[in-house]
Design an enzyme around this catalytic site. Sequence first.
Site, PDB file in Angstrom:
ATOM      1  N   LYS A  11       0.832  -1.214   0.000  1.00  0.00           N
ATOM      2  CA  LYS A  11       0.000   0.000   0.000  1.00  0.00           C
ATOM      3  C   LYS A  11       0.871   1.271   0.000  1.00  0.00           C
ATOM      4  O   LYS A  11       2.083   1.212   0.245  1.00  0.00           O
ATOM      5  CB  LYS A  11      -0.943  -0.036   1.200  1.00  0.00           C
ATOM      6  N   PHE A  59     -15.554   3.810   6.940  1.00  0.00           N
ATOM      7  CA  PHE A  59     -14.188   4.185   6.569  1.00  0.00           C
ATOM      8  C   PHE A  59     -13.956   4.178   5.058  1.00  0.00           C
ATOM      9  O   PHE A  59     -12.835   4.398   4.604  1.00  0.00           O
ATOM     10  CB  PHE A  59     -13.180   3.257   7.265  1.00  0.00           C
ATOM     11  N   ARG A  87      -2.229 -14.328   4.581  1.00  0.00           N
ATOM     12  CA  ARG A  87      -2.850 -13.528   5.653  1.00  0.00           C
ATOM     13  C   ARG A  87      -2.110 -13.739   6.982  1.00  0.00           C
ATOM     14  O   ARG A  87      -1.973 -12.804   7.768  1.00  0.00           O
ATOM     15  CB  ARG A  87      -4.350 -13.819   5.742  1.00  0.00           C
ATOM     16  N   THR A  93      -5.443  -6.916  10.562  1.00  0.00           N
ATOM     17  CA  THR A  93      -5.746  -5.640   9.894  1.00  0.00           C
ATOM     18  C   THR A  93      -5.217  -4.456  10.702  1.00  0.00           C
ATOM     19  O   THR A  93      -4.655  -3.509  10.141  1.00  0.00           O
ATOM     20  CB  THR A  93      -7.284  -5.506   9.716  1.00  0.00           C
ATOM     21  N   ARG A 104       2.646  -6.485   8.771  1.00  0.00           N
ATOM     22  CA  ARG A 104       1.965  -5.294   9.322  1.00  0.00           C
ATOM     23  C   ARG A 104       2.579  -4.892  10.665  1.00  0.00           C
ATOM     24  O   ARG A 104       2.712  -3.694  10.948  1.00  0.00           O
ATOM     25  CB  ARG A 104       0.466  -5.550   9.437  1.00  0.00           C
ATOM     26  N   ASN A 114      -2.114   0.450   6.609  1.00  0.00           N
ATOM     27  CA  ASN A 114      -1.643  -0.815   7.193  1.00  0.00           C
ATOM     28  C   ASN A 114      -0.765  -1.637   6.247  1.00  0.00           C
ATOM     29  O   ASN A 114      -0.716  -2.860   6.336  1.00  0.00           O
ATOM     30  CB  ASN A 114      -2.811  -1.626   7.766  1.00  0.00           C
TER      31      ASN A 114
HETATM   32  P1  GDP Z   1      -8.053  -6.735   5.515  1.00  0.00           P
HETATM   33  O1  GDP Z   1      -8.665  -7.905   4.788  1.00  0.00           O
HETATM   34  O2  GDP Z   1      -7.174  -7.158   6.675  1.00  0.00           O
HETATM   35  O3  GDP Z   1      -7.324  -5.779   4.591  1.00  0.00           O
HETATM   36  O4  GDP Z   1      -9.229  -5.910   6.197  1.00  0.00           O
HETATM   37  P2  GDP Z   1     -10.710  -5.518   5.691  1.00  0.00           P
HETATM   38  O5  GDP Z   1     -11.078  -6.257   4.442  1.00  0.00           O
HETATM   39  O6  GDP Z   1     -11.621  -5.639   6.863  1.00  0.00           O
HETATM   40  O7  GDP Z   1     -10.590  -3.955   5.365  1.00  0.00           O
HETATM   41  C1  GDP Z   1      -9.992  -3.515   4.157  1.00  0.00           C
HETATM   42  C2  GDP Z   1      -9.089  -2.357   4.466  1.00  0.00           C
HETATM   43  O8  GDP Z   1      -9.891  -1.266   4.942  1.00  0.00           O
HETATM   44  C3  GDP Z   1      -8.079  -2.592   5.585  1.00  0.00           C
HETATM   45  O9  GDP Z   1      -6.907  -3.232   5.146  1.00  0.00           O
HETATM   46  C4  GDP Z   1      -7.798  -1.170   6.050  1.00  0.00           C
HETATM   47  O10 GDP Z   1      -6.866  -0.529   5.157  1.00  0.00           O
HETATM   48  C5  GDP Z   1      -9.144  -0.509   5.899  1.00  0.00           C
HETATM   49  N1  GDP Z   1      -9.864  -0.492   7.167  1.00  0.00           N
HETATM   50  C6  GDP Z   1     -10.438  -1.539   7.807  1.00  0.00           C
HETATM   51  N2  GDP Z   1     -11.001  -1.155   8.954  1.00  0.00           N
HETATM   52  C7  GDP Z   1     -10.793   0.185   9.048  1.00  0.00           C
HETATM   53  C8  GDP Z   1     -11.152   1.172  10.010  1.00  0.00           C
HETATM   54  O11 GDP Z   1     -11.782   0.892  11.032  1.00  0.00           O
HETATM   55  N3  GDP Z   1     -10.765   2.458   9.724  1.00  0.00           N
HETATM   56  C9  GDP Z   1     -10.066   2.776   8.586  1.00  0.00           C
HETATM   57  N4  GDP Z   1      -9.726   4.076   8.381  1.00  0.00           N
HETATM   58  N5  GDP Z   1      -9.708   1.874   7.668  1.00  0.00           N
HETATM   59  C10 GDP Z   1     -10.062   0.587   7.897  1.00  0.00           C
END
Ligand code: GDP
Length: 139
Positions: A11, A59, A87, A93, A104, A114
């Site tokens: 990212k 978000f 993962r 996350t 991460r 992240n």
């Molecule tokens: P991942 O599969 O671990 O990437 O997580 P998710 O699919 O749940 O979310 C996608 C992306 O959205 C994450 O990698 C973060 O960059 C972002 N994200 C998730 N939760 C939050 C949050 O609570 N706040 C913000 N600003 N970004 C978030």
Amino acid sequence: MAGSVTFTMIKPDAVSNNHIGAILQKINEAGFTIRAMKYTHLTPESAGKFYAIHKERGFFNDLVSFMSSGPIVAAILEKDNAVADFRDLIGATDPTKAAPGTIRAMFAKSIDANAMHGSDSDENAIIEGNFFFSELERF
Ligand code: GDP
């Protein structure tokens, strides 16, 4: 024997902090083979399409704005059990909850910035890989 594939992005935060090399080294050391890779910059429109599944989340606008804020590295990776193993390699996350030694935990500063994306299923790995790469760009 061919393994399964996953899709990843390094990212904008990790790219701008010069972590591309260290992250690719960890990916290779963990046994993943790179099947396709490109350095590119998402527009807000393309980031919105990629993350459309999250469009009702609070978000979403911050996520689209962050993901289009600078260059990224997109890649298709191959390994047995690629989605789950990747993962595990990137960690939770929220980097404050990511296990020590995960990408991460090492390179991310916050839940929004992240450092890495990793597909969450075999089906999404194919969809996401197809979003970035044509047939001619894979090996
Ligand atoms: P991942 O599969 O671990 O990437 O997580 P998710 O699919 O749940 O979310 C996608 C992306 O959205 C994450 O990698 C973060 O960059 C972002 N994200 C998730 N939760 C939050 C949050 O609570 N706040 C913000 N600003 N970004 C978030």
